[in-house]
Scaffold this active site. Structure first.
Site, PDB file in Angstrom:
ATOM      1  N   ASN A 109       0.821  -1.225   0.000  1.00 53.18           N
ATOM      2  CA  ASN A 109       0.000   0.000   0.000  1.00 53.18           C
ATOM      3  C   ASN A 109       0.851   1.269   0.000  1.00 53.18           C
ATOM      4  OD1 ASN A 109       1.019  -0.159   2.555  1.00 53.18           O
ATOM      5  ND2 ASN A 109      -0.929   0.122   3.622  1.00 53.18           N
ATOM      6  N   THR A 113       3.302   7.379  -3.664  1.00 51.20           N
ATOM      7  CA  THR A 113       3.526   8.827  -3.671  1.00 51.20           C
ATOM      8  C   THR A 113       2.362   9.432  -4.443  1.00 51.20           C
ATOM      9  OG1 THR A 113       5.932   8.585  -3.577  1.00 51.20           O
ATOM     10  CG2 THR A 113       5.072  10.693  -4.383  1.00 51.20           C
ATOM     11  N   GLU A 114       1.720  10.426  -3.867  1.00 54.81           N
ATOM     12  CA  GLU A 114       0.463  10.940  -4.443  1.00 54.81           C
ATOM     13  C   GLU A 114       0.509  12.453  -4.585  1.00 54.81           C
ATOM     14  OE1 GLU A 114      -3.376   9.490  -2.790  1.00 54.81           O
ATOM     15  OE2 GLU A 114      -3.723  11.604  -2.303  1.00 54.81           O
ATOM     16  N   HIS A 141       4.107   7.752   1.304  1.00 56.95           N
ATOM     17  CA  HIS A 141       3.810   6.698   2.288  1.00 56.95           C
ATOM     18  C   HIS A 141       4.707   5.496   2.021  1.00 56.95           C
ATOM     19  CE1 HIS A 141       1.028   3.270   3.799  1.00 56.95           C
ATOM     20  NE2 HIS A 141       1.683   3.776   4.811  1.00 56.95           N
ATOM     21  N   ASN A 164       4.375   2.666  12.628  1.00 60.57           N
ATOM     22  CA  ASN A 164       4.715   1.402  13.278  1.00 60.57           C
ATOM     23  C   ASN A 164       5.965   1.591  14.134  1.00 60.57           C
ATOM     24  OD1 ASN A 164       2.681   0.287  11.768  1.00 60.57           O
ATOM     25  ND2 ASN A 164       3.990  -0.909  10.425  1.00 60.57           N
ATOM     26  N   ASP A 180      -7.699   5.843   0.404  1.00 59.44           N
ATOM     27  CA  ASP A 180      -7.347   5.002  -0.740  1.00 59.44           C
ATOM     28  C   ASP A 180      -7.100   5.882  -1.945  1.00 59.44           C
ATOM     29  OD1 ASP A 180      -9.936   5.199  -2.424  1.00 59.44           O
ATOM     30  OD2 ASP A 180     -10.668   4.714  -0.409  1.00 59.44           O
ATOM     31  N   HIS A 202      -4.419   5.751  11.676  1.00 55.90           N
ATOM     32  CA  HIS A 202      -3.317   5.973  10.726  1.00 55.90           C
ATOM     33  C   HIS A 202      -3.760   5.926   9.277  1.00 55.90           C
ATOM     34  CE1 HIS A 202      -3.342   1.794   9.582  1.00 55.90           C
ATOM     35  NE2 HIS A 202      -2.190   1.854   8.972  1.00 55.90           N
ATOM     36  N   ALA A 214      -7.190   4.275   6.374  1.00 53.68           N
ATOM     37  CA  ALA A 214      -8.562   3.810   6.201  1.00 53.68           C
ATOM     38  C   ALA A 214      -8.779   2.442   6.849  1.00 53.68           C
ATOM     39  CB  ALA A 214      -8.888   3.744   4.709  1.00 53.68           C
TER      40      ALA A 214
END
Length: 482
Positions: A204, A207-208, A236, A331, A381, A405, A407
């Site tokens: 999952n 980079t967005e 992320h 984590n 997402d 943290h 969805a």
């Protein structure tokens, strides 16, 4: 399944697992009533009860609304342990040590990148190695240099030209967990990590590129440098193969330690050692080293993001204004001071799939955010939205300064692949104006939006419960997936 677990509703956002049997404390789950049926379909509620049996636990065994089944501890779980009588467990941290997320803001309005998102996504995909086992051919570290990364984390990256000193002021713990000992990292872990710095990985991770779609609190948004239609970037990822190997190495050691110290565990995946034992101290020092690798990893990816925007838009750093809002670990186990029964107490706080959410005026919150509280970044997402929140005093009093943290998965990767069969996820998202590049069709299909809870429901719980406060909603424009 957790069908037999007793649950008592306390209010609209809180559910209790009463203390019974070998439990040393109660379980406290933050969620809405409509989430309960799905929660009972996996083992996560049982895992909350299992964690409550561990020696030295302080306060309840906690779970956030993105809770789902994990290794030993649930993902979305938080548990604090007394330093003298408590334990540390790799299952309470997870395999991807310091998997985390950072948010970058720009000085750009959404309209300024219209028509350029495809090129930005393609260039990011070229500049940031992505996918299972992704490595860099042009950036490999010899063991002495890699050990410096493990000691100093993001500061090593900045010192070597990947960012600026101001970035370090906007990272949890300054981008370096104290007490890291690289000499405790196995040769196999070093081998797995020597060419993975600056890579995204698989699963999952992403980079967005996105924009600020909605603002809930103008005062807080202004203080965090956020405005409507502003272009943003979310990164992320975590400690890659190095962190996974560190976890694997120490699980073997702590399985032996659990027997040595005579722990009666309901699940072998809760293997642990006293915090102040040689085995516990070694794990914490090795975990800190892997966490520092993850901070450096996200810092170097940030450098590639900045270079990508400069390359595609032809603008300099000042015009882009690509600055770090904040970087948080998901984590991790950290030694922190909290107030327990009216007195300050040092605790080892495990956050697994959970975010630190410290309030305004806390000494560990950066000077820039002393009046707002620590920024909290909650990615959703790739087809819907993500959220920016801040920490609150309520979180300090109830959850050891923690919140959700993300969805939270509701479909396994296998179920997601089955649901995506015969569909073009890339085309479906393109029809919504979201451009996706992934290492393979399978990795994109595993991450279909319906594989996750609607993050809006998750955020409404933590906001409604008062353990964090909504600031803004972000909408994706382009995503590269591992």
């Amino acid at each position: 399944m957790s069908v037999g677990i007793k649950l008592r509703q306390l209010d609209a956002y809180r559910w209790e697992i009463p203390q019974e049997g070998k439990m040393r404390t109660r379980g406290l789950i933050f969620c809405a009533a409509e989430m309960i049926p799905a929660l009972r379909q996996d083992q996560s509620l049982q895992q909350v009860a299992n964690v409550a049996t561990l020696p030295g636990i302080v306060g309840p065994s906690l779970a956030m609304p993105d809770i789902h089944w994990g290794y030993g501890f649930p993902i979305g779980g938080v548990a604090a342990f007394d330093l003298a009588t408590g334990v540390v467990s790799p299952g309470g941290v997870g395999y991807d040590i310091n998997c985390g997320v950072r948010l970058l803001r720009t000085d750009l309005h959404r309209s300024e990148i219209a028509g350029l998102v495809q090129e930005l996504v393609d260039t990011l995909f070229s500049n940031i190695p992505s996918g299972l086992g992704s490595r860099r051919r042009d950036f490999k570290l010899a063991p002495p240099t890699l050990k410096d990364v493990l000691r100093y984390g993001a500061a090593w990256a900045v010192k070597n030209g990947f960012g600026n000193a101001d970035d370090l002021l906007h990272i949890e713990a300054g981008g370096c967990i104290k007490g890291a000992d690289p000499e405790l990292i196995s040769g196999q872990a070093l081998e797995r990590g020597h060419d993975q710095l600056g890579t995204l990985g698989s699963g999952n991770h992403f980079t967005e590129i996105g924009y600020v779609q909605e603002i809930f609190d103008e005062t807080l948004a202004r203080a965090l440098g956020v405005f409507l239609d502003q272009v943003t970037v979310i990164i992320h990822t975590g400690s890659r193969g190095l962190g996974h190997q560190v976890c694997d190495d120490h699980i073997k050691k702590l399985l032996q330690a659990s027997t040595k110290y005579g722990f009666d565990l309901p699940d072998r995946q809760l293997c642990c050692a006293p915090i102040q034992s040689p085995e516990g101290e070694e794990y914490l020092a090795a975990m800190a080293a892997a966490a520092n690798f993850a901070f450096a990893n996200r810092q170097i990816i940030t450098h590639w993001v900045r270079e990508t925007f400069q390359q595609v838009l032809g603008l300099g750093p000042k015009a882009l204004g690509l600055e770090l809002v904040y970087d948080v670990a998901h984590n991790i186990a950290k030694i922190e001071t909290h107030t327990v029964n009216g007195r300050p107490q040092k605790l080892c706080v495990h956050r697994k799939g959970a975010t630190r959410a410290f309030p305004a005026h806390h000494p560990e919150v950066p000077a820039l955010y002393q009046e707002t509280g620590q920024p909290v970044l909650i990615p959703g997402d790739m087809g819907r939205y993500s959220y920016l929140l801040v920490g609150t005093q309520q979180a300090m009093e109830e959850t050891f300064g923690s919140t959700c943290h993300g969805a939270g998965r509701i479909l396994s990767r296998h179920q997601a692949l089955k649901r995506a069969r015969g569909r073009s996820i890339v085309k479906e998202l393109a029809a919504q104006g979201i451009i996706i590049r992934g290492a393979g069709k399978g990795t994109v299909a595993e991450e279909i939006p319906e594989a996750y809870k609607d993050v809006e429901q998750v955020v409404e719980v933590v906001h409604g419960a008062g353990i964090s406060r909504k600031v803004a909603k972000l909408h994706p424009l382009g995503v590269i997936k591992g």
